[in-house]
Design a protein around this motif. Structure first.
Motif, PDB file in Angstrom:
ATOM      1  N   UNK A 133       0.834  -1.206   0.000  1.00  0.00           N
ATOM      2  CA  UNK A 133       0.000   0.000   0.000  1.00  0.00           C
ATOM      3  C   UNK A 133       0.870   1.258   0.000  1.00  0.00           C
ATOM      4  N   UNK A 134       1.930   1.255   0.796  1.00  0.00           N
ATOM      5  CA  UNK A 134       2.811   2.426   0.889  1.00  0.00           C
ATOM      6  C   UNK A 134       3.424   2.793  -0.456  1.00  0.00           C
ATOM      7  N   UNK A 135       3.941   1.796  -1.167  1.00  0.00           N
ATOM      8  CA  UNK A 135       4.646   2.097  -2.416  1.00  0.00           C
ATOM      9  C   UNK A 135       3.695   2.540  -3.515  1.00  0.00           C
ATOM     10  N   UNK A 136       2.432   2.138  -3.404  1.00  0.00           N
ATOM     11  CA  UNK A 136       1.454   2.521  -4.415  1.00  0.00           C
ATOM     12  C   UNK A 136       0.900   3.921  -4.158  1.00  0.00           C
ATOM     13  N   UNK A 137       0.718   4.274  -2.885  1.00  0.00           N
ATOM     14  CA  UNK A 137       0.100   5.563  -2.545  1.00  0.00           C
ATOM     15  C   UNK A 137       1.010   6.744  -2.839  1.00  0.00           C
ATOM     16  N   UNK A 138       2.265   6.654  -2.401  1.00  0.00           N
ATOM     17  CA  UNK A 138       3.105   7.852  -2.329  1.00  0.00           C
ATOM     18  C   UNK A 138       4.097   7.961  -3.493  1.00  0.00           C
ATOM     19  N   UNK A 139       3.907   8.952  -4.369  1.00  0.00           N
ATOM     20  CA  UNK A 139       4.873   9.197  -5.443  1.00  0.00           C
ATOM     21  C   UNK A 139       6.012  10.069  -4.944  1.00  0.00           C
ATOM     22  N   UNK A 140       7.116  10.044  -5.654  1.00  0.00           N
ATOM     23  CA  UNK A 140       8.286  10.847  -5.292  1.00  0.00           C
ATOM     24  C   UNK A 140       8.103  12.262  -5.846  1.00  0.00           C
ATOM     25  N   UNK A 141       7.358  13.078  -5.106  1.00  0.00           N
ATOM     26  CA  UNK A 141       7.085  14.443  -5.561  1.00  0.00           C
ATOM     27  C   UNK A 141       8.165  15.428  -5.122  1.00  0.00           C
ATOM     28  N   UNK A 142       9.116  14.966  -4.292  1.00  0.00           N
ATOM     29  CA  UNK A 142      10.165  15.846  -3.808  1.00  0.00           C
ATOM     30  C   UNK A 142      11.376  15.871  -4.712  1.00  0.00           C
ATOM     31  N   UNK A 143      12.334  14.974  -4.446  1.00  0.00           N
ATOM     32  CA  UNK A 143      13.594  15.060  -5.193  1.00  0.00           C
ATOM     33  C   UNK A 143      13.515  14.501  -6.605  1.00  0.00           C
ATOM     34  N   UNK A 190      12.052  18.734  -9.645  1.00  0.00           N
ATOM     35  CA  UNK A 190      12.846  19.004 -10.852  1.00  0.00           C
ATOM     36  C   UNK A 190      12.087  18.676 -12.133  1.00  0.00           C
ATOM     37  N   UNK A 191      11.331  17.573 -12.130  1.00  0.00           N
ATOM     38  CA  UNK A 191      10.574  17.191 -13.327  1.00  0.00           C
ATOM     39  C   UNK A 191       9.555  18.259 -13.695  1.00  0.00           C
ATOM     40  N   UNK A 192       8.775  18.716 -12.717  1.00  0.00           N
ATOM     41  CA  UNK A 192       7.763  19.736 -12.976  1.00  0.00           C
ATOM     42  C   UNK A 192       8.402  21.040 -13.434  1.00  0.00           C
ATOM     43  N   UNK A 193       9.568  21.359 -12.871  1.00  0.00           N
ATOM     44  CA  UNK A 193      10.281  22.579 -13.247  1.00  0.00           C
ATOM     45  C   UNK A 193      10.754  22.508 -14.691  1.00  0.00           C
ATOM     46  N   UNK A 194      11.355  21.386 -15.064  1.00  0.00           N
ATOM     47  CA  UNK A 194      11.844  21.228 -16.437  1.00  0.00           C
ATOM     48  C   UNK A 194      10.693  21.158 -17.445  1.00  0.00           C
ATOM     49  N   UNK A 246       8.039  24.711 -16.149  1.00  0.00           N
ATOM     50  CA  UNK A 246       8.585  25.993 -15.730  1.00  0.00           C
ATOM     51  C   UNK A 246       8.163  26.429 -14.345  1.00  0.00           C
ATOM     52  N   UNK A 247       8.011  27.746 -14.163  1.00  0.00           N
ATOM     53  CA  UNK A 247       7.737  28.322 -12.850  1.00  0.00           C
ATOM     54  C   UNK A 247       6.425  27.814 -12.254  1.00  0.00           C
ATOM     55  N   UNK A 248       5.394  27.660 -13.092  1.00  0.00           N
ATOM     56  CA  UNK A 248       4.120  27.131 -12.600  1.00  0.00           C
ATOM     57  C   UNK A 248       4.309  25.720 -12.068  1.00  0.00           C
ATOM     58  N   UNK A 249       5.059  24.908 -12.804  1.00  0.00           N
ATOM     59  CA  UNK A 249       5.324  23.547 -12.375  1.00  0.00           C
ATOM     60  C   UNK A 249       6.041  23.512 -11.048  1.00  0.00           C
ATOM     61  N   UNK A 250       7.010  24.392 -10.865  1.00  0.00           N
ATOM     62  CA  UNK A 250       7.771  24.419  -9.611  1.00  0.00           C
ATOM     63  C   UNK A 250       6.872  24.816  -8.447  1.00  0.00           C
ATOM     64  N   UNK A 285      -0.183  18.592 -11.559  1.00  0.00           N
ATOM     65  CA  UNK A 285      -0.622  17.719 -10.465  1.00  0.00           C
ATOM     66  C   UNK A 285      -0.677  16.273 -10.933  1.00  0.00           C
ATOM     67  N   UNK A 286      -1.231  16.034 -12.104  1.00  0.00           N
ATOM     68  CA  UNK A 286      -1.302  14.670 -12.651  1.00  0.00           C
ATOM     69  C   UNK A 286       0.100  14.105 -12.838  1.00  0.00           C
ATOM     70  N   UNK A 287       0.999  14.904 -13.394  1.00  0.00           N
ATOM     71  CA  UNK A 287       2.372  14.462 -13.624  1.00  0.00           C
ATOM     72  C   UNK A 287       3.052  14.090 -12.308  1.00  0.00           C
ATOM     73  N   UNK A 288       2.883  14.901 -11.297  1.00  0.00           N
ATOM     74  CA  UNK A 288       3.522  14.644 -10.002  1.00  0.00           C
ATOM     75  C   UNK A 288       2.987  13.373  -9.347  1.00  0.00           C
TER      76      UNK A 288
END
Length: 316
Positions: A98-108, A112-116, A119-123, A256-259
Motif C-alpha cells: 500500500x505504501x509504495x502505491x500511494x506515495x509518489x516521489x514528488x520531492x527530489x 525538478x521534473x515539474x520545473x523542467x 517551468x515556474x508554474x510547475x515548480x 498535479x497529474x504528472x507529479x
C-alpha cells in the motif's frame, strides 16, 4: 514537441544529475544524510518560500491542489488494499504494498521534473504538493506502516510539526495574504531564490545516492505488480482526481497529474523499516526499496510519454 525532444529537455537532465549521485554513492561510498539534512532544513524551505510567495497561484487553486492530492491518496489506498489482498499479501508486506502505491516521489524527483516540463508554474505546484504529501507521509503513512501500533503512530505524527516545509508554506501564504511579500529584487528574495534554485540539483544528487544503496538483488520479481500499479494505474487515478476536482487552470491540473503519476517515494523505506514487523522471505524494507528502484528506472519511459500527453492538451 517529439518524445525525443521531451526526453532531452525534461527527463535527461534528471537522469544525468541523479546518475552523478548514483556514481558517488557506488564509487565513493558517499552517504546522503548530510545532503538530505541540508535540503530538508534549508534548501527546500527556501524553495517553498520563494516559489509560493512569488507564484500566481490563487487561494482557490491551492485548495484545488490539496483536494486533488487527497482524492488521489484515498482512491489509491482503496485500489492498493484491494489488489494487495486479492494477490494474497498479508502484513507486513500488505502495508508495504500500500505504501509504495500511494506515495509518489514528488520531492527530489517531482520538483525538478515539474520545473523542467512546466517551468515556474510547475515548480510552484510541485512544492505545494510536496508539503501536502509530507503531512500525509507522517500521518497516513506512519499508520499504514505501523498497522495498529497506536503508540508509534501518535509519537511519529509529531514529526509533521518538525518539518520546515510545513511552516514554509504557512509563512509564504500568510505573507501573500497580508501583502507583505518583499520585492523580488530585494536581498531577502534574491537569497531565497538562490538557495531554492540550488535545491533542485541537490535533490537529484541525493536521489541518486539513495538509489545507489538500495539492495534489490532477488527482490525485483516480487515487486512487479506493485510497480505496475504505481506507474500504470496511478496516472489514470491522478487524471480522474484532477477532472473530479475541476481545476480552473489546465496547466496546474497537468502538473498535479504528472507529479502524482511519478515513481515511488523514498521516505516509505524509512517508515517501513522503522515500524514494519518481520516476515519470512523478502522483508517489507527490501520490498519497498526494490519498488523505489524499479519504478524510478521504469518511469523514464512512462513519465516521458505522460509529459507528451499532458503538454499536448489531449486529456486536460
Amino acid at each position: 514537441m517529439s518524445l525525443l525532444g521531451i526526453f532531452a529537455s525534461a527527463i535527461l537532465p534528471i537522469i544525468a544529475i541523479a546518475a552523478v549521485g548514483f556514481a558517488l554513492g557506488r564509487v565513493k561510498g558517499v552517504q546522503p544524510d548530510a545532503l538530505n539534512t541540508v535540503t530538508v532544513y534549508l534548501l527546500a524551505p527556501a524553495l517553498v518560500l520563494h516559489s509560493l510567495a512569488t507564484s500566481e497561484l490563487g487561494g482557490s487553486t491551492i485548495l484545488e491542489i490539496v483536494a486533488a492530492v487527497a482524492v488521489f491518496s484515498l482512491a489509491m489506498i482503496v485500489l492498493a488494499e484491494g489488489i494487495g489482498r486479492a494477490s494474497g499479501r498479508s502484513e507486513p508486506l500488505l502495508g508495504a504494498f500500500v505504501m509504495v502505491v500511494i506515495f509518489p516521489n514528488v520531492g527530489n524527483f517531482g520538483i525538478p521534473l515539474a520545473d523542467f516540463a512546466f517551468g515556474q508554474v510547475g515548480r510552484s505546484v510541485a512544492v505545494l504538493v510536496t508539503a501536502v504529501q509530507g503531512v500525509l507521509l507522517y500521518t497516513l503513512g506512519v499508520y499504514v506502516a505501523a498497522r495498529g501500533d497506536e503508540g508509534a503512530v501518535r509519537e511519529n505524527v509529531k514529526r509533521v510539526f518538525s518539518l520546515p516545509l510545513v511552516y514554509a508554506v504557512v509563512v509564504a501564504l500568510a505573507a501573500r495574504w497580508l501583502g507583505v511579500v518583499p520585492a523580488t529584487d530585494s536581498t531577502v528574495m534574491q537569497t531565497l531564490e538562490l538557495l531554492g534554485n540550488a535545491s533542485i540539483p541537490v535533490m537529484l544528487v541525493v536521489l541518486g545516492i539513495q538509489l545507489s544503496s538500495v539492495d534489490v538483488e532477488g527482490a525485483l520479481r516480487p515487486v512487479g505488480l506493485a510497480s505496475g500499479v504505481k506507474l500504470l494505474a496511478a496516472p489514470a487515478v491522478a487524471l480522474a482526481a484532477a477532472l473530479l476536482v475541476g481545476f480552473g487552470d489546465a496547466t496546474v491540473a497537468r502538473v498535479v497529474v504528472l507529479l502524482l503519476a511519478g515513481p515511488t517515494a523514498v521516505t516509505p523505506i524509512i517508515l517501513v523499516g522503522a515500524f514494519s514487523g518481520d516476515t519470512d522471505g523478502i522483508t517489507a524494507s527490501e520490498f519497498v526499496s526494490a519498488t523505489v528502484f524499479l519504478t524510478t528506472v521504469a518511469s523514464v519511459v512512462t513519465v516521458t510519454a505522460l509529459v507528451a500527453i499532458l503538454q499536448s492538451g489531449v486529456v486536460i
